[in-house]
Motif scaffolding. Structure first.
Motif: not given
Length: 226
Positions: A142-148
């Motif tokens: 989820m943190c990756d998705m937020e970053s992208y």
């Protein structure tokens, strides 16, 4: 130290998931594990193959990725020593949805599904540890998705460079993979990744030679991460 002679139980005792288990419990888990030696560039498994357990990296590195219809590769994760992958699909009785490839000569432990289910049935705390591990993996995704979606390319690169740096002062690190692989991991094109690195270098926020990165002032670089 001869890496090929690493004792399975001793290694498992240092993996967070198994750290609280008694020696007899580790022995039972070890009976359900198999060492898998994978040479650099060799596939561990391919998307669509059945998942009958999960893997832990003893040494080396594994890349998890999938390929789009156009043939472009998307790197999902880079897995290093002491970390595991494949647990969620093991519980779901689903085939692998990614392909796993060794980025360097790697030794894995494959833990068979029956060994894990046997411990879960006999130890509720072990079941909670498994749930905690899966929750941490979901949080990371989820943190990756937020970053992208919410962070610029520069912010993503800076965040990646800083993730293991201590507060204040300078820092040195070695990139764990090629720039092309890291670019894919950060959802960037290789060209965009290179431009960001060159810009950070021109601003004297980093210095690099090959995979070796020097950060003269960690706090100053942090200002680029927002």
């Amino acid at each position: 130290m001869d890496k090929s002679r690493i004792k399975v139980q001793a290694f498992l005792s240092k993996v967070p998931l198994f750290a609280r288990l008694r020696p007899d419990e580790l022995d039972r888990i070890a009976l359900g594990t198999t060492k898998v030696r994978v040479e650099r560039g060799e596939l561990v498994f391919q998307r669509g193959e059945p998942c009958v357990g999960f893997h832990i990296v003893m040494y080396g590195q594994v890349k998890l990725s999938f390929t789009s219809a156009s043939g472009a590769e998307k790197v999902v994760e880079l897995i290093g020593p002491g970390h595991s992958f494949g647990e969620a699909l093991m519980f779901m009785n689903k085939p692998y949805i990614v392909t796993a490839q060794a980025m360097e000569d790697t030794m894995l432990l494959h833990v068979a599904k029956p060994a894990i289910f046997r411990e879960i049935q006999g130890d509720p705390e072990f079941a909670c540890a498994m749930l905690a591990g899966l929750s941490m993996r979901m949080h990371s995704l989820m943190c990756d998705m937020e970053s992208y979606t919410l962070r610029s390319g520069t912010q993503r690169v800076v965040g990646y460079l800083l993730k293991d740096c201590e507060e204040g002062g300078s820092s040195e690190l070695t990139l764990p993979a090629t720039k092309a692989v890291l670019a894919s991991r950060l959802n960037l094109t290789p060209e965009h990744f290179s431009r960001i690195m060159a810009d950070l270098s021109a601003r004297e926020l980093i210095a690099f030679k090959g995979r070796k990165i020097t950060i003269p002032d960690v706090e100053k670089l942090k200002t680029c991460a927002g």
